[in-house]
Design a protein around this motif. Sequence first.
Motif, PDB file in Angstrom:
ATOM      1  N   TRP A   1       3.815   4.540  14.075  1.00  0.00           N
ATOM      2  CA  TRP A   1       3.034   3.647  12.955  1.00  0.00           C
ATOM      3  C   TRP A   1       1.141   2.470  13.436  1.00  0.00           C
ATOM      4  CZ3 TRP A   1       2.241   3.640   7.862  1.00  0.00           C
ATOM      5  CH2 TRP A   1       1.839   2.939   7.341  1.00  0.00           C
ATOM      6  N   THR A   2       0.752   3.140  14.051  1.00  0.00           N
ATOM      7  CA  THR A   2      -0.339   3.166  14.696  1.00  0.00           C
ATOM      8  C   THR A   2      -1.507   1.921  13.634  1.00  0.00           C
ATOM      9  OG1 THR A   2      -2.209   4.980  14.189  1.00  0.00           O
ATOM     10  CG2 THR A   2      -0.669   4.639  16.548  1.00  0.00           C
ATOM     11  N   ASP A   3      -2.115   1.707  14.222  1.00  0.00           N
ATOM     12  CA  ASP A   3      -3.260   0.235  13.370  1.00  0.00           C
ATOM     13  C   ASP A   3      -3.897   1.576  12.301  1.00  0.00           C
ATOM     14  OD1 ASP A   3      -2.103  -1.976  14.479  1.00  0.00           O
ATOM     15  OD2 ASP A   3      -3.556  -1.862  15.676  1.00  0.00           O
ATOM     16  N   GLU A   4      -4.683   2.864  13.524  1.00  0.00           N
ATOM     17  CA  GLU A   4      -5.257   3.115  12.510  1.00  0.00           C
ATOM     18  C   GLU A   4      -4.139   4.165  10.734  1.00  0.00           C
ATOM     19  OE1 GLU A   4      -7.619   7.680  13.355  1.00  0.00           O
ATOM     20  OE2 GLU A   4      -6.406   6.820  15.267  1.00  0.00           O
ATOM     21  N   THR A   5      -3.071   4.205  11.865  1.00  0.00           N
ATOM     22  CA  THR A   5      -2.317   4.660  10.073  1.00  0.00           C
ATOM     23  C   THR A   5      -2.121   4.089   9.648  1.00  0.00           C
ATOM     24  OG1 THR A   5      -1.120   6.231  12.166  1.00  0.00           O
ATOM     25  CG2 THR A   5      -0.086   6.060   9.908  1.00  0.00           C
ATOM     26  N   GLU A   6      -1.617   2.788   9.512  1.00  0.00           N
ATOM     27  CA  GLU A   6      -1.486   1.960   8.804  1.00  0.00           C
ATOM     28  C   GLU A   6      -2.977   1.575   7.483  1.00  0.00           C
ATOM     29  OE1 GLU A   6      -1.163  -3.060   8.264  1.00  0.00           O
ATOM     30  OE2 GLU A   6      -0.537  -1.762   9.498  1.00  0.00           O
ATOM     31  N   ARG A   7      -3.908   1.681   8.448  1.00  0.00           N
ATOM     32  CA  ARG A   7      -5.373   1.979   7.712  1.00  0.00           C
ATOM     33  C   ARG A   7      -5.751   3.250   6.432  1.00  0.00           C
ATOM     34  NH1 ARG A   7      -7.514  -0.322  12.448  1.00  0.00           N
ATOM     35  NH2 ARG A   7      -8.297   2.220  13.382  1.00  0.00           N
ATOM     36  N   ALA A   8      -4.944   3.602   7.014  1.00  0.00           N
ATOM     37  CA  ALA A   8      -4.941   5.291   6.062  1.00  0.00           C
ATOM     38  C   ALA A   8      -4.709   5.118   4.931  1.00  0.00           C
ATOM     39  CB  ALA A   8      -5.013   6.846   7.459  1.00  0.00           C
ATOM     40  N   TRP A   9      -3.195   4.921   5.275  1.00  0.00           N
ATOM     41  CA  TRP A   9      -2.520   4.484   4.780  1.00  0.00           C
ATOM     42  C   TRP A   9      -2.393   4.052   3.903  1.00  0.00           C
ATOM     43  CZ3 TRP A   9       1.038   7.030   1.958  1.00  0.00           C
ATOM     44  CH2 TRP A   9       1.821   8.421   2.763  1.00  0.00           C
ATOM     45  N   ARG A  10      -3.225   2.504   3.401  1.00  0.00           N
ATOM     46  CA  ARG A  10      -4.079   1.453   3.236  1.00  0.00           C
ATOM     47  C   ARG A  10      -5.241   1.823   2.127  1.00  0.00           C
ATOM     48  NH1 ARG A  10      -0.875  -2.906   2.630  1.00  0.00           N
ATOM     49  NH2 ARG A  10      -0.020  -3.638   4.561  1.00  0.00           N
ATOM     50  N   ASP A  11      -5.404   2.781   2.627  1.00  0.00           N
ATOM     51  CA  ASP A  11      -6.860   2.950   2.234  1.00  0.00           C
ATOM     52  C   ASP A  11      -6.891   4.143   0.963  1.00  0.00           C
ATOM     53  OD1 ASP A  11      -8.981   1.538   3.847  1.00  0.00           O
ATOM     54  OD2 ASP A  11      -9.351   3.251   4.666  1.00  0.00           O
ATOM     55  N   ALA A  12      -6.159   5.153   0.902  1.00  0.00           N
ATOM     56  CA  ALA A  12      -5.533   6.262   0.119  1.00  0.00           C
ATOM     57  C   ALA A  12      -4.884   5.010  -0.559  1.00  0.00           C
ATOM     58  CB  ALA A  12      -4.761   6.553   1.173  1.00  0.00           C
ATOM     59  N   ILE A  13      -3.741   4.943  -0.532  1.00  0.00           N
ATOM     60  CA  ILE A  13      -2.942   3.382  -1.287  1.00  0.00           C
ATOM     61  C   ILE A  13      -4.455   2.869  -2.649  1.00  0.00           C
ATOM     62  CG2 ILE A  13      -1.371   1.987  -2.518  1.00  0.00           C
ATOM     63  CD1 ILE A  13       0.656   2.899   0.374  1.00  0.00           C
ATOM     64  N   ALA A  14      -5.227   2.220  -2.066  1.00  0.00           N
ATOM     65  CA  ALA A  14      -5.921   1.078  -2.694  1.00  0.00           C
ATOM     66  C   ALA A  14      -7.122   1.914  -3.285  1.00  0.00           C
ATOM     67  CB  ALA A  14      -7.239   0.683  -1.416  1.00  0.00           C
ATOM     68  N   LEU A  15      -7.455   3.443  -2.729  1.00  0.00           N
ATOM     69  CA  LEU A  15      -7.676   4.245  -3.758  1.00  0.00           C
ATOM     70  C   LEU A  15      -7.200   4.663  -5.106  1.00  0.00           C
ATOM     71  CD1 LEU A  15     -10.404   6.070  -4.914  1.00  0.00           C
ATOM     72  CD2 LEU A  15      -8.925   7.956  -3.468  1.00  0.00           C
ATOM     73  N   ILE A  16      -5.304   4.810  -5.582  1.00  0.00           N
ATOM     74  CA  ILE A  16      -4.896   5.525  -5.988  1.00  0.00           C
ATOM     75  C   ILE A  16      -4.471   3.843  -7.713  1.00  0.00           C
ATOM     76  CG2 ILE A  16      -2.334   5.932  -7.317  1.00  0.00           C
ATOM     77  CD1 ILE A  16      -2.007   7.208  -4.234  1.00  0.00           C
ATOM     78  N   VAL A  17      -4.177   2.707  -6.521  1.00  0.00           N
ATOM     79  CA  VAL A  17      -3.866   2.367  -7.320  1.00  0.00           C
ATOM     80  C   VAL A  17      -5.381   1.262  -8.289  1.00  0.00           C
ATOM     81  CG1 VAL A  17      -4.106  -0.718  -6.878  1.00  0.00           C
ATOM     82  CG2 VAL A  17      -2.589   0.668  -5.800  1.00  0.00           C
ATOM     83  N   ALA A  18      -6.364   1.116  -7.947  1.00  0.00           N
ATOM     84  CA  ALA A  18      -7.974   1.233  -7.763  1.00  0.00           C
ATOM     85  C   ALA A  18      -8.483   1.914  -9.146  1.00  0.00           C
ATOM     86  CB  ALA A  18      -9.125   1.128  -7.047  1.00  0.00           C
ATOM     87  N   THR A  19      -7.902   3.448  -9.032  1.00  0.00           N
ATOM     88  CA  THR A  19      -7.969   4.186 -10.090  1.00  0.00           C
ATOM     89  C   THR A  19      -7.336   4.067 -11.165  1.00  0.00           C
ATOM     90  OG1 THR A  19      -8.651   5.963  -8.383  1.00  0.00           O
ATOM     91  CG2 THR A  19      -8.010   6.821 -10.748  1.00  0.00           C
TER      92      THR A  19
END
Length: 267
Positions: free
Chosen positions: A63-81
């Motif tokens: 679980w790297t910083d890059e992995t966390e950013r990728a997951w947060r970006d994907a989940i943020a897109l789901i939430v925002a939509t």
Amino acid sequence: QRDRLMHAIGYVIDQLDTPGEVLPLLAQLGRDHRKYGVTDDHYNAVADALVAALANLTGTELWTDETERAWRDAIALIVATMTDAANAEQGPPTWVGTVINHHRVLDDLAIVRLQLDQTMPYVPGQYVSVQVPTRPRMWRYLSFATPPHPDRIVEFHVRRVSGGWVSSAITTDTRIGDTWLIGSPLGGLGVSRRPGRRRLMIAEGTGIAPLRAQLLDMARLDDTPRTHVFVGGTYPCDLYDLDVLWGLSRTCPWLTVVPVIENSDNP
């Protein structure tokens, strides 16, 4: 529910390369979730909890910083939509439908008609979640069997499922005057409007309901292309709506209805 949630999230993540397909689905889900009283704060809390759970299960090495950013970006897109679609919706979170007719055409199948308390904008071929008074908090999905009606009358065809609490309650316990809660319309099953394109429809049992709604809607239009409908069942009694379909074909020269059965005699 946890398995369903993770399956849905996995599906969305896999489909993010084709946003034109998955984003409309998420928007529909956001509108539908209004019936639960879900707010933006709920979505954000679930997003934070999901990221924390993923980090815990993955471990510090992977679980790297890059992995966390990728997951947060994907989940943020789901939430925002989902939240944007829910917040932009002008209609009510739920409609109230009053049962005006309950016709038990077979021992395990009923046709139910309801009158909505207000107009619902839906497209023939769509479906909705319903909650019946004898099974509170249990939402089940049913397809419209009729197109929008000026008197706000909708029709559902419900077959009892073995072990199904809601389907059994609808087929056997529904009474005139019962009130149902109905969520926002969902789904994109429809017919091509390209001129000259012939149509083929295939359905079995109550699967005819969304196609029936489209056929009744098509009968109102001009210049409808040739349409063949194959409606199937195990026994002749499973073709419970065949008279309606044949009656429609007699007044619509563009429509051909072909019944298909496995056994010639009813059980």
